[in-house]
Design an enzyme around this catalytic site. Structure first.
Site, PDB file in Angstrom:
ATOM      1  NE  ARG A 112      -4.224  -1.298  -0.102  1.00  0.00           N
ATOM      2  CZ  ARG A 112      -4.266  -2.314  -0.964  1.00  0.00           C
ATOM      3  NH1 ARG A 112      -3.213  -2.564  -1.717  1.00  0.00           N
ATOM      4  NH2 ARG A 112      -5.336  -3.064  -1.083  1.00  0.00           N
TER       5      ARG A 112
ATOM      6  CD  GLU B 175      -3.511   3.097  -5.378  1.00  0.00           C
ATOM      7  OE1 GLU B 175      -4.498   2.446  -5.753  1.00  0.00           O
ATOM      8  OE2 GLU B 175      -2.515   2.585  -4.885  1.00  0.00           O
TER       9      GLU B 175
ATOM     10  CG  HIS C 238      -3.528  -0.882  -6.933  1.00  0.00           C
ATOM     11  ND1 HIS C 238      -4.000  -0.251  -5.812  1.00  0.00           N
ATOM     12  CD2 HIS C 238      -3.469  -2.196  -6.594  1.00  0.00           C
ATOM     13  CE1 HIS C 238      -4.220  -1.130  -4.850  1.00  0.00           C
ATOM     14  NE2 HIS C 238      -3.904  -2.332  -5.316  1.00  0.00           N
TER      15      HIS C 238
HETATM   16  N1  LIG Z   1      -0.794  -4.324  -5.316  1.00  0.00           N
HETATM   17  C1  LIG Z   1      -1.798  -5.143  -5.308  1.00  0.00           C
HETATM   18  O1  LIG Z   1      -2.576  -5.209  -6.250  1.00  0.00           O
HETATM   19  C2  LIG Z   1      -1.987  -6.049  -4.156  1.00  0.00           C
HETATM   20  C3  LIG Z   1      -1.616  -5.640  -2.913  1.00  0.00           C
HETATM   21  N2  LIG Z   1      -1.777  -6.455  -1.853  1.00  0.00           N
HETATM   22  C4  LIG Z   1      -1.364  -5.964  -0.549  1.00  0.00           C
HETATM   23  O2  LIG Z   1      -0.270  -6.728  -0.093  1.00  0.00           O
HETATM   24  C5  LIG Z   1      -0.267  -6.751   1.322  1.00  0.00           C
HETATM   25  C6  LIG Z   1      -0.057  -8.181   1.798  1.00  0.00           C
HETATM   26  O3  LIG Z   1      -1.105  -9.019   1.379  1.00  0.00           O
HETATM   27  P1  LIG Z   1      -1.172 -10.522   1.919  1.00  0.00           P
HETATM   28  O4  LIG Z   1       0.184 -11.102   1.941  1.00  0.00           O
HETATM   29  O5  LIG Z   1      -2.222 -11.201   1.168  1.00  0.00           O
HETATM   30  O6  LIG Z   1      -1.637 -10.271   3.396  1.00  0.00           O
HETATM   31  P2  LIG Z   1      -1.307 -11.129   4.675  1.00  0.00           P
HETATM   32  O7  LIG Z   1      -2.235 -10.708   5.732  1.00  0.00           O
HETATM   33  O8  LIG Z   1      -1.233 -12.574   4.327  1.00  0.00           O
HETATM   34  O9  LIG Z   1       0.167 -10.664   5.066  1.00  0.00           O
HETATM   35  C7  LIG Z   1       0.477  -9.453   5.673  1.00  0.00           C
HETATM   36  C8  LIG Z   1       1.602  -9.716   6.665  1.00  0.00           C
HETATM   37  O10 LIG Z   1       2.033  -8.469   7.138  1.00  0.00           O
HETATM   38  C9  LIG Z   1       2.406  -8.658   8.476  1.00  0.00           C
HETATM   39  N3  LIG Z   1       2.513  -7.409   9.198  1.00  0.00           N
HETATM   40  C10 LIG Z   1       1.545  -6.728   9.860  1.00  0.00           C
HETATM   41  N4  LIG Z   1       2.070  -5.633  10.427  1.00  0.00           N
HETATM   42  C11 LIG Z   1       3.390  -5.628  10.112  1.00  0.00           C
HETATM   43  C12 LIG Z   1       4.459  -4.755  10.420  1.00  0.00           C
HETATM   44  N5  LIG Z   1       4.288  -3.659  11.168  1.00  0.00           N
HETATM   45  N6  LIG Z   1       5.672  -5.066   9.938  1.00  0.00           N
HETATM   46  C13 LIG Z   1       5.877  -6.165   9.186  1.00  0.00           C
HETATM   47  N7  LIG Z   1       4.901  -7.032   8.888  1.00  0.00           N
HETATM   48  C14 LIG Z   1       3.672  -6.766   9.340  1.00  0.00           C
HETATM   49  C15 LIG Z   1       1.351  -9.586   9.008  1.00  0.00           C
HETATM   50  O11 LIG Z   1       1.782 -10.252  10.173  1.00  0.00           O
HETATM   51  C16 LIG Z   1       1.158 -10.539   7.864  1.00  0.00           C
HETATM   52  O12 LIG Z   1       1.951 -11.688   8.004  1.00  0.00           O
HETATM   53  C17 LIG Z   1      -1.583  -6.112   1.742  1.00  0.00           C
HETATM   54  O13 LIG Z   1      -1.356  -4.776   2.063  1.00  0.00           O
HETATM   55  C18 LIG Z   1      -2.418  -6.158   0.500  1.00  0.00           C
HETATM   56  O14 LIG Z   1      -3.375  -5.167   0.500  1.00  0.00           O
HETATM   57  C19 LIG Z   1      -2.291  -7.718  -1.978  1.00  0.00           C
HETATM   58  C20 LIG Z   1      -2.692  -8.176  -3.194  1.00  0.00           C
HETATM   59  C21 LIG Z   1      -2.582  -7.356  -4.384  1.00  0.00           C
HETATM   60  O1  LIG Z   2      -6.058  -7.192  -2.986  1.00  0.00           O
HETATM   61  C1  LIG Z   2      -5.469  -6.137  -2.759  1.00  0.00           C
HETATM   62  O2  LIG Z   2      -5.128  -5.763  -1.635  1.00  0.00           O
HETATM   63  C2  LIG Z   2      -5.164  -5.243  -3.853  1.00  0.00           C
HETATM   64  O3  LIG Z   2      -4.506  -4.273  -3.651  1.00  0.00           O
HETATM   65  C3  LIG Z   2      -5.754  -5.486  -5.174  1.00  0.00           C
HETATM   66  O4  LIG Z   2      -6.471  -4.336  -5.489  1.00  0.00           O
HETATM   67  P1  LIG Z   2      -7.494  -4.302  -6.700  1.00  0.00           P
HETATM   68  O5  LIG Z   2      -8.563  -5.318  -6.379  1.00  0.00           O
HETATM   69  O6  LIG Z   2      -6.755  -4.662  -7.924  1.00  0.00           O
HETATM   70  O7  LIG Z   2      -8.028  -2.911  -6.717  1.00  0.00           O
END
Ligand SMILES: NC(=O)C1=CN([C@@H]2O[C@H](COP(=O)(O)OP(=O)(O)OC[C@H]3O[C@@H](n4cnc5c(N)ncnc54)[C@H](O)[C@@H]3O)[C@@H](O)[C@H]2O)C=CC1
Ligand SMILES: O=C(O)C(=O)COP(=O)(O)O
Length: 665
Positions: free
Chosen positions: A353, A382, A401
């Site tokens: 994010r 965004e 994104h």
């Molecule tokens: N750019 C995009 O399109 C996408 C972005 N994301 C983002 O990626 C991130 C991770 O997603 P997931 O792995 O599925 O989530 P997840 O919940 O599996 O992993 C997040 C991890 O971050 C850790 N965490 C929490 N606070 C923390 C801190 N202060 N320092 C270090 N680690 C910490 C948690 O313990 C957890 O293990 C989310 O912010 C999600 O929104 C996810 C999918 C697509």
């Molecule tokens: O799953 C997430 O956290 C994402 O950031 C993906 O975002 P989007 O559904 O592509 O707008």
């Protein structure tokens, strides 16, 4: 539903009590004009501007489900379905046929009607505010009326939401408190088709009793692959070199990159995406370390990654990849201070994010060379502004994104969220609930009869209270052979709370808002578990609900400790009331209940039974509990119908009956 011929017209007749009708505005064209010559209004007793209370419609085909109707000089197509409504038009109105009269219905009431009348089978209205994979839309359409309306302004979203039971968003829709307020209680679930729920005001959702579910797994690989793509593209200047060559240049010396093999990558946030990035980076020959305060060390070890402190991670890494959620703790966690602790010339990837980075500080770090390069998929705002210094920086690679944007991920996410939203609309508990306890399906199946018992005990207990002091303190005691780790009582507590609060307020309580509403009403709900020697096969042996510091309209319900106390068990899958105050009873909690305290003597069951029979009230269960022979007894009588005043009065005149109370379940 019949559309019968009457002269030139067809009159809507509804054999069912309720019938949903949807009006679709239609452009006047030559064809519809011709048809409309036959159309006429029977009545225009219309108080609202555009809709009559009754009317006659014409149809070219008798018994057709599609008719033309004209009112206020507008031609509309009316689609009539028994218990269903369907339209793709954003301008539809819902109306109701009651006793053959068509009435407009306040959209805010529609969910109440749908839940109070099972035969209606009303289709939920689901607003999809961002592009969702077709597979998910198809799943949703089988159950509900789906409206896809993208790029809504906040104002438009607030206007639409009051007619919606569910909202499905991605990261671009801000589901603010305003949206929940505008929903006026109708919105039951917000589905986030993805992981991050930082665009949904969870506190407001909870306060409004709206469940928030997400689709946490289907885009993990897509995000991880995008992270790796950005890492490699940044290291080898792919984007910059591409732009340069397209601008007619050939700058081989300018875009010399850095190698990844043997370099240290710090994965910040070792969750689903972070661990997949780590796995892939190891495949590229990188040395991977990770920081995650909540990740189990064995999960990291399994991938061959060492978990280290925040400072160690950022100070030793050549590359840093961000994979933590945006929370108050992680907001701008990468700032001037933390950039200063990094290895000079570090390269940063962010597919998590934008808000976890202080973007102005990153520009400063890039300018000073502290950060050599950054590759960013996400931004604080965004889309970012066109003249954003960060976006325009020559050492920054950007994508709009796109982390989750693969065909595969979008189909997967769409199905995952459609199923979660439909489950929530059907009242099922979700495995991906974000603001309610997640209950595994097998636990839920096991607990479901106890859920019913818990709500009914709450409902009964509150009806035993009299006096206007208000209820302040409720205790729920679970007797169970299981240890605390094997018994999740959150669901049962929520249902007791629902049972207590709903009869005395107009608040709808559910698993999402139960604790919040209890707190808001100043109601302290405490729990106690008592380990008993019963079968560990059963999650709960009995549930007792105690309300303290109140008077009771049925003194016998007050236990020796001075609280109103009732207890129940599940027997053969059916909830039973087993104890009232200090009296044992045994009555199944179905229909309604009469509790009588009497002097224990023969003939009492017959006398009360006769009084009820005279008024055609069917007794479904009866049980007598007594202190000792010839002394006090409690008679619990389950009745299918509500006895009328006369019947209740006559019960009160039976001399041996000292007190009685009628309770609705
Ligand atoms: N750019 C995009 O399109 C996408 C972005 N994301 C983002 O990626 C991130 C991770 O997603 P997931 O792995 O599925 O989530 P997840 O919940 O599996 O992993 C997040 C991890 O971050 C850790 N965490 C929490 N606070 C923390 C801190 N202060 N320092 C270090 N680690 C910490 C948690 O313990 C957890 O293990 C989310 O912010 C999600 O929104 C996810 C999918 C697509
Ligand atoms: O799953 C997430 O956290 C994402 O950031 C993906 O975002 P989007 O559904 O592509 O707008």
């Amino acid at each position: 539903m019949n559309v019968s011929r009457d002269s030139k017209f067809y009159i809507i007749k509804s054999p069912s009590r309720f019938c949903w009708i949807e009006i679709k505005e239609k452009q006047k064209n030559k064809k519809t004009k011709t048809k409309n010559r036959e159309t006429s209004m029977a009545s225009s007793a219309c108080t609202k501007p555009s809709f009559p209370s009754t009317f006659i419609v014409s149809s070219s085909k008798p018994k057709s489900k599609l008719c033309n109707v004209s009112f206020n000089n507008k031609t509309s197509t009316i689609a009539i379905f028994r218990g269903l409504s369907h339209s793709n038009s954003p301008n539809f109105q819902r109306s109701l046929v009651v006793n053959n009269v068509l009435k407009t219905v306040d959209p805010a009431q529609t969910s109440v009607l749908s839940s109070s009348s099972e035969d209606v089978g009303v289709r939920a209205t689901i607003l999809v505010s961002e592009k969702l994979g077709d597979a998910g839309i198809q799943v949703l359409r089988r159950f509900g009326h789906v409206e896809c309306a993208y790029d809504l302004s906040q104002e438009e979203l607030c206007t639409k939401i009051s007619c919606c039971d569910a909202l499905i968003v991605r990261s671009g829709t801000k589901v603010t408190r305003e949206v929940f307020e505008a929903a006026k209680g109708r919105l039951k679930v917000v589905g986030r088709a993805g992981v991050g729920i930082d665009n949904v005001d969870l506190q407001a959702a909870t306060e409004f009793g709206c469940l928030v579910v997400n689709a946490p797994t289907a885009n993990t690989i897509a995000a991880a692959e995008h992270g790796i793509a950005l890492l490699a593209a940044m290291a080898r200047n792919v984007a910059q070199a591409d732009a340069s060559i397209k601008a007619g240049k050939w700058e081989r010396n300018k875009y010399v990159g850095v190698s990844m093999v043997g370099k240290t990558l710090a994965v910040m946030g070792f969750g689903k995406v972070g661990s997949e990035v780590a796995r892939r980076a190891k495949g590229l020959g990188m040395n991977v370390i990770a920081h995650d305060p909540y990740a189990p060390a064995d999960r990291a070890r399994a991938v061959g990654v060492d978990l280290v402190s925040f400072d160690e991670a950022i100070s030793t890494a050549d590359f840093i990849s961000l994979h933590m959620p945006l929370t108050p703790t992680t907001n701008k966690i990468f700032n001037d201070n933390t950039f200063a602790k990094m290895k000079k010339g570090v390269r940063i990837v962010n597919v998590a994010r934008g808000g976890v980075i202080d973007e102005d500080a990153l520009v400063r770090a890039l300018d000073s060379g502290m950060v050599a390069q950054a590759a960013l998929d996400v931004f604080t705002e965004e889309p970012p502004s066109k003249d954003s210094k960060l976006v325009q920086h020559q050492n920054v690679t950007v994508t709009p994104h796109l982390g989750a944007s693969t065909k595969e991920a979008q189909e997967g996410v769409a199905i995952e969220i459609a199923e979660a939203v439909l489950g929530a609309l059907k009242g099922e508990l979700s495995a991906t609930a974000v603001n309610a306890p997640m209950v595994a399906p097998e636990v839920l199946t096991e607990l479901s009869p106890y859920v019913v018992l818990a709500e009914k005990l709450g409902r009964l207990a509150v009806q035993l209270v009299c006096g206007g002091n208000g209820i302040k303190s409720v205790k729920v005691v679970y007797r169970s052979a299981r240890g605390p780790d094997d018994l999740d009582t959150r669901l049962l507590r929520a249902m007791v709370t629902k049972g207590i609060i709903e009869p005395i307020s107009n608040t709808i309580v559910n698993l999402v808002n139960a604790d919040f509403i209890a707190k808001q009403k100043g109601l302290r709900i405490s729990e106690e578990r008592v380990v008993v020697d019963s079968s560990p096969e059963l999650p709960v042996d009995s549930i007792q609900v105690q309300i303290s510091s109140v008077e009771s309209k049925f003194a016998s319900a007050v236990s020796e400790g001075g609280q109103i106390s009732i207890e129940g068990k599940v027997k053969f899958g059916v909830p039973h009331l087993t104890c009232v105050g200090s009296f044992d009873v045994d009555v199944s909690l179905e229909g309604n209940l009469i509790l009588c305290r009497q002097v224990d003597q023969p003939g009492m069951i017959g006398r009360v039974g006769n009084i009820l029979a005279e008024q055609n009230v069917n007794v479904n269960f009866m049980s007598v509990g007594r202190t000792s022979r010839g002394k006090k007894a409690i008679m619990a009588i389950g009745v299918d119908e509500e006895p009328n005043k006369d019947a209740l009065h006559n019960i009160g005149t039976v001399p041996a009956i000292e007190e009685f109370v009628f309770l609705k379940l």
